[in-house]
Design a protein around this motif. Structure first.
Motif, PDB file in Angstrom:
ATOM      1  N   LYS A 155       0.894  -1.103  -0.005  1.00 24.98           N
ATOM      2  CA  LYS A 155       0.073  -0.020  -0.126  1.00 24.98           C
ATOM      3  C   LYS A 155       0.834   1.210   0.039  1.00 24.98           C
ATOM      4  N   ALA A 156       1.863   1.189   0.668  1.00 23.26           N
ATOM      5  CA  ALA A 156       2.655   2.438   0.559  1.00 23.26           C
ATOM      6  C   ALA A 156       3.429   2.601  -0.714  1.00 23.26           C
ATOM      7  N   ASP A 157       3.800   1.518  -1.277  1.00 29.42           N
ATOM      8  CA  ASP A 157       4.496   1.520  -2.639  1.00 29.42           C
ATOM      9  C   ASP A 157       3.455   2.170  -3.590  1.00 29.42           C
ATOM     10  N   ALA A 158       2.002   1.898  -3.286  1.00 24.22           N
ATOM     11  CA  ALA A 158       1.253   2.127  -4.362  1.00 24.22           C
ATOM     12  C   ALA A 158       1.050   3.960  -4.150  1.00 24.22           C
ATOM     13  N   LYS A 185       6.261  11.909 -10.200  1.00 26.96           N
ATOM     14  CA  LYS A 185       5.979  12.858 -11.205  1.00 26.96           C
ATOM     15  C   LYS A 185       5.853  11.670 -12.534  1.00 26.96           C
ATOM     16  N   ASP A 186       6.426  10.451 -12.473  1.00 28.50           N
ATOM     17  CA  ASP A 186       6.406   9.668 -13.564  1.00 28.50           C
ATOM     18  C   ASP A 186       5.400   8.377 -13.412  1.00 28.50           C
ATOM     19  N   GLY A 187       5.085   8.513 -12.025  1.00 20.98           N
ATOM     20  CA  GLY A 187       3.915   7.452 -11.807  1.00 20.98           C
ATOM     21  C   GLY A 187       4.783   6.119 -11.346  1.00 20.98           C
ATOM     22  N   ARG A 188       5.951   5.999 -11.132  1.00 21.14           N
ATOM     23  CA  ARG A 188       6.547   5.015 -10.560  1.00 21.14           C
ATOM     24  C   ARG A 188       7.113   5.159  -9.255  1.00 21.14           C
ATOM     25  N   SER A 189       7.168   4.126  -8.401  1.00 20.80           N
ATOM     26  CA  SER A 189       7.432   4.081  -7.010  1.00 20.80           C
ATOM     27  C   SER A 189       9.011   4.215  -7.025  1.00 20.80           C
ATOM     28  N   THR A 238      12.475  -3.720  -1.024  1.00 23.42           N
ATOM     29  CA  THR A 238      11.797  -3.788   0.289  1.00 23.42           C
ATOM     30  C   THR A 238      11.645  -5.184   0.745  1.00 23.42           C
ATOM     31  N   ALA A 239      11.537  -6.071  -0.193  1.00 22.69           N
ATOM     32  CA  ALA A 239      11.459  -7.345   0.264  1.00 22.69           C
ATOM     33  C   ALA A 239      12.810  -7.810   1.159  1.00 22.69           C
ATOM     34  N   TYR A 240      14.098  -7.329   0.531  1.00 25.20           N
ATOM     35  CA  TYR A 240      15.295  -7.471   1.157  1.00 25.20           C
ATOM     36  C   TYR A 240      15.554  -6.644   2.386  1.00 25.20           C
ATOM     37  N   VAL A 241      15.004  -5.645   2.622  1.00 26.94           N
ATOM     38  CA  VAL A 241      15.161  -4.901   3.547  1.00 26.94           C
ATOM     39  C   VAL A 241      14.239  -5.095   4.689  1.00 26.94           C
TER      40      VAL A 241
END
Length: 261
Positions: free
Chosen positions: A92-95, A102-106, A113-116
């Motif tokens: 949800k945070a990524d969305a 600006k470019d619509g990408r996270s 995020t999985a690794y961290v």
């Protein structure tokens, strides 16, 4: 001697986690937030496991070694449940970050995020599991003076190191399985976590616990490496320190200057 044992065991147990945090996470604020979020969810699982254990002991009216395997299994399942909750929150945070860019990408990818998140689970788990052992290693006293194994501290350090790495690998595999909706991957992560926890009950027979756990760590690391998109070719390219050209060069000699009118 006690100070040397303390520093050596601390370096073995927490050195890899500290190096990974400093080299791959500390420089990026968003990854630090993910690191703290993962630690919060692990602490939440610890709180839930503690409450469950307290209720269990009160209802059963007894507290003996026979309940420990059941308690450990419940703690493992609660950790994996909180890992799933962490995955849903980070999705949800990524969305939300994607809608703000600006470019619509996270700015964060699922693999990072999985690794961290896995690293945070492993680091906080390792800290809780080794702290009392490190405090005892500072002395006074001599390990094994009453016939016990003299390798208690060094074995505990290596077990903690393996646990930190395993949580990191499990985080990568777990998030990928959730994203691709692969129940088999989730089952293998939970099963290997339960197996690792069960092997620790073989202590102080360290040959039967530490050896299989280290082998499981190696196999899980290879699995996580493959899940993250790694390959043997990438390893060779990294070791060779060669960079591929980013684009194709234009041969200006093939261009002709137009005649002047």
């Amino acid at each position: 001697m006690a100070a040397a044992v303390l520093l050596g065991c601390a370096a073995i147990a927490l050195g890899p986690a500290a190096a990974l945090v400093l080299l791959t996470v500390a420089a990026e604020p968003l990854l630090l937030i993910v690191l703290l979020a993962g630690a919060f969810f692990w602490l939440l699982s610890l709180l839930a496991a503690s409450l469950l254990w307290s209720v269990w002991v009160q209802l059963s009216g007894r507290e003996d070694a026979a309940l420990l395997p059941l308690g450990a299994a419940a703690a493992v399942l609660l950790q994996e449940l909180c890992r799933f909750a962490c995955f849903k929150m980070l999705k949800k945070a990524d969305a939300g970050l994607a809608t703000l860019s600006k470019d619509g990408r996270s700015p964060l990818s699922l693999r990072r995020t999985a690794y961290v998140s896995g690293l945070s689970f492993g680091t906080i788990s390792g800290l809780f599991s080794i702290t009392n052992t490190l405090a005892d290693s500072a002395g006074p006293g001599t390990v094994g003076i009453h016939g016990d194994s003299p390798y208690f501290f060094i074995t505990s350090a290596f077990l903690t190191m393996a646990l930190v790495l395993l949580h990191t690998f499990w985080g990568i595999i777990f998030f990928d399985a959730c994203e691709r909706r692969r129940a088999g991957g989730l089952g293998l992560v939970v099963g290997s976590h339960l197996l690792t926890s069960g092997l620790t009950f073989l202590n102080p027979w360290y040959e039967a616990s530490l050896g299989p756990i280290l082998i499981l760590t190696l196999c899980t690391g290879l699995w996580a490496f493959s899940t993250a998109g790694g390959s043997f070719h990438n390893i060779l390219k990294c070791l060779s320190c060669k960079q591929e050209p980013e684009g194709q060069a234009v041969l200006y000699s093939a261009l002709q200057v137009p005649p002047e009118g």
